[in-house]
Design a protein around this motif. Sequence first.
Motif, PDB file in Angstrom:
ATOM      1  N   ILE A 249    -101.398  43.992  29.896  1.00  0.00           N
ATOM      2  CA  ILE A 249    -100.431  43.431  30.850  1.00  0.00           C
ATOM      3  C   ILE A 249    -100.166  41.957  30.612  1.00  0.00           C
ATOM      4  O   ILE A 249     -99.432  41.338  31.395  1.00  0.00           O
ATOM      5  CB  ILE A 249    -100.872  43.661  32.308  1.00  0.00           C
ATOM      6  N   ASP A 250    -100.765  41.397  29.545  1.00  0.00           N
ATOM      7  CA  ASP A 250    -100.393  40.035  29.172  1.00  0.00           C
ATOM      8  C   ASP A 250    -100.476  39.873  27.662  1.00  0.00           C
ATOM      9  O   ASP A 250    -101.147  40.633  26.968  1.00  0.00           O
ATOM     10  CB  ASP A 250    -101.236  38.976  29.895  1.00  0.00           C
ATOM     11  N   LEU A 251     -99.739  38.893  27.144  1.00  0.00           N
ATOM     12  CA  LEU A 251     -99.744  38.626  25.712  1.00  0.00           C
ATOM     13  C   LEU A 251     -99.260  37.209  25.455  1.00  0.00           C
ATOM     14  O   LEU A 251     -98.558  36.608  26.271  1.00  0.00           O
ATOM     15  CB  LEU A 251     -98.867  39.640  24.951  1.00  0.00           C
TER      16      LEU A 251
ATOM     17  N   GLY B 140     -97.404  40.237  33.449  1.00  0.00           N
ATOM     18  CA  GLY B 140     -96.830  40.953  34.573  1.00  0.00           C
ATOM     19  C   GLY B 140     -95.566  41.718  34.233  1.00  0.00           C
ATOM     20  O   GLY B 140     -95.395  42.232  33.128  1.00  0.00           O
ATOM     21  N   PHE B 141     -94.668  41.786  35.214  1.00  0.00           N
ATOM     22  CA  PHE B 141     -93.464  42.607  35.149  1.00  0.00           C
ATOM     23  C   PHE B 141     -93.875  44.046  34.820  1.00  0.00           C
ATOM     24  O   PHE B 141     -94.805  44.562  35.412  1.00  0.00           O
ATOM     25  CB  PHE B 141     -92.448  42.015  34.159  1.00  0.00           C
ATOM     26  N   GLU B 142     -93.220  44.703  33.866  1.00  0.00           N
ATOM     27  CA  GLU B 142     -93.567  46.093  33.542  1.00  0.00           C
ATOM     28  C   GLU B 142     -94.449  46.199  32.302  1.00  0.00           C
ATOM     29  O   GLU B 142     -94.705  47.306  31.802  1.00  0.00           O
ATOM     30  CB  GLU B 142     -92.285  46.905  33.337  1.00  0.00           C
ATOM     31  N   LEU B 143     -94.930  45.072  31.815  1.00  0.00           N
ATOM     32  CA  LEU B 143     -95.696  45.041  30.572  1.00  0.00           C
ATOM     33  C   LEU B 143     -96.970  45.875  30.685  1.00  0.00           C
ATOM     34  O   LEU B 143     -97.753  45.709  31.617  1.00  0.00           O
ATOM     35  CB  LEU B 143     -96.048  43.593  30.233  1.00  0.00           C
TER      36      LEU B 143
ATOM     37  N   HIS C 196     -93.619  49.591  29.975  1.00  0.00           N
ATOM     38  CA  HIS C 196     -93.035  48.944  28.807  1.00  0.00           C
ATOM     39  C   HIS C 196     -94.192  48.557  27.892  1.00  0.00           C
ATOM     40  O   HIS C 196     -95.180  47.986  28.355  1.00  0.00           O
ATOM     41  CB  HIS C 196     -92.257  47.694  29.249  1.00  0.00           C
ATOM     42  N   TYR C 197     -94.088  48.883  26.604  1.00  0.00           N
ATOM     43  CA  TYR C 197     -95.194  48.605  25.678  1.00  0.00           C
ATOM     44  C   TYR C 197     -95.701  47.180  25.849  1.00  0.00           C
ATOM     45  O   TYR C 197     -94.926  46.222  25.878  1.00  0.00           O
ATOM     46  CB  TYR C 197     -94.740  48.806  24.235  1.00  0.00           C
ATOM     47  N   GLY C 198     -97.052  47.045  25.920  1.00  0.00           N
ATOM     48  CA  GLY C 198     -97.666  45.780  26.267  1.00  0.00           C
ATOM     49  C   GLY C 198     -98.285  45.037  25.104  1.00  0.00           C
ATOM     50  O   GLY C 198     -97.857  45.143  23.945  1.00  0.00           O
ATOM     51  N   GLY C 199     -99.356  44.304  25.419  1.00  0.00           N
ATOM     52  CA  GLY C 199     -99.895  43.314  24.505  1.00  0.00           C
ATOM     53  C   GLY C 199    -100.847  43.811  23.444  1.00  0.00           C
ATOM     54  O   GLY C 199    -101.225  43.046  22.553  1.00  0.00           O
ATOM     55  N   TYR C 200    -101.267  45.086  23.482  1.00  0.00           N
ATOM     56  CA  TYR C 200    -102.243  45.577  22.506  1.00  0.00           C
ATOM     57  C   TYR C 200    -101.558  46.131  21.256  1.00  0.00           C
ATOM     58  O   TYR C 200    -101.792  47.259  20.827  1.00  0.00           O
ATOM     59  CB  TYR C 200    -103.128  46.644  23.131  1.00  0.00           C
TER      60      TYR C 200
END
Length: 336
Positions: A72-74, A96-99, A103-107
Amino acid sequence: MSPAVAESFRAYLVERDGDGSLRQGVRTLDAGDLPPGEVTLRVAYSGVNYKDGLASRPDGRVVRSYPMVPGIDLAGKVVESADPRFRPGDPVLVTGFELGVSHYGGYAEYARVPAQWIVPLPRGLDLREAMILGTAGFTAALALHRLEEHGLAPGQGPVLVTGATGGVGSVAVAILARRGYEVVASTGKDGAVEYLKRLGASRVIPRSEVAVQGGKPLEKQLWAAAIDAVGGDTLAHVLRTTRYGGAVAAVGLTGGSQLNTTVFPFILRGVSLLGIDSVYCPMPLRMRIWQRLAGDLRPPALDALVCREVGLDELPEAFADVLAGRVRGRILVRVA
């Protein structure tokens, strides 16, 4: 596709089978697998939050669609942009937001996101430091910002932080101390006293002193304010023991989502309960908070907040530790 974006890259992917079970692990994705968005980033760092741990569980109830790249963060650098505000090479962060939820996130080594989610990396932080703070740090800073808007200032009395060894709690202790507050940290972890005092806590109290069921509608006035990451019975007790005119910022629910309280703290002591939402926080305020995290709220020893640093392959163990409450501070994810 620009040659700046690799044709394939590594990502930690969670997939749901027809029976409801999850398959997850490091996979190779193609550039065409990235979701829509105006800006494509090369991800350098992410973090492990409780919400990310839930994304790894079939009953976690945070992921809205599969397959999903959690995180959820990047923080990373722009490689492609259809928005003139961002250029290749710009260091940026997203929280945040939809991450990591829908929506594809930080990993993943690359991410593509809507431009309106992006915060330019503020001066005073590098990409690694931004993710030591991450969503947890942003949430803690937003809570303190709201409390200060309410009128809190150093010298008014002790400020309580519950769940103090967690990500949000650890940063809250550190930034309150940086601002000159008298910080009382509550924890249920053995052996955490020295850690919390290194972060700046004036006093450390056991969880049992604040995780109190029932009790009188109003009890002895103890706290000028509080940042509560626990919820449930703990939040109810904190409300009953907050001083006249004080405020409590609610940031989490590790102790439960139900709040069994009365109106007396509000109508007889003028206590305020401030809800802290770090997910959809408006961008002007979001950018202001990140500027403060790089300035007057920057913890003096950021590395003291790091429990450990892991790669994508080590995420399953990190998820298990976060969900079991075995983490002190932050787990940093080295993506690039």
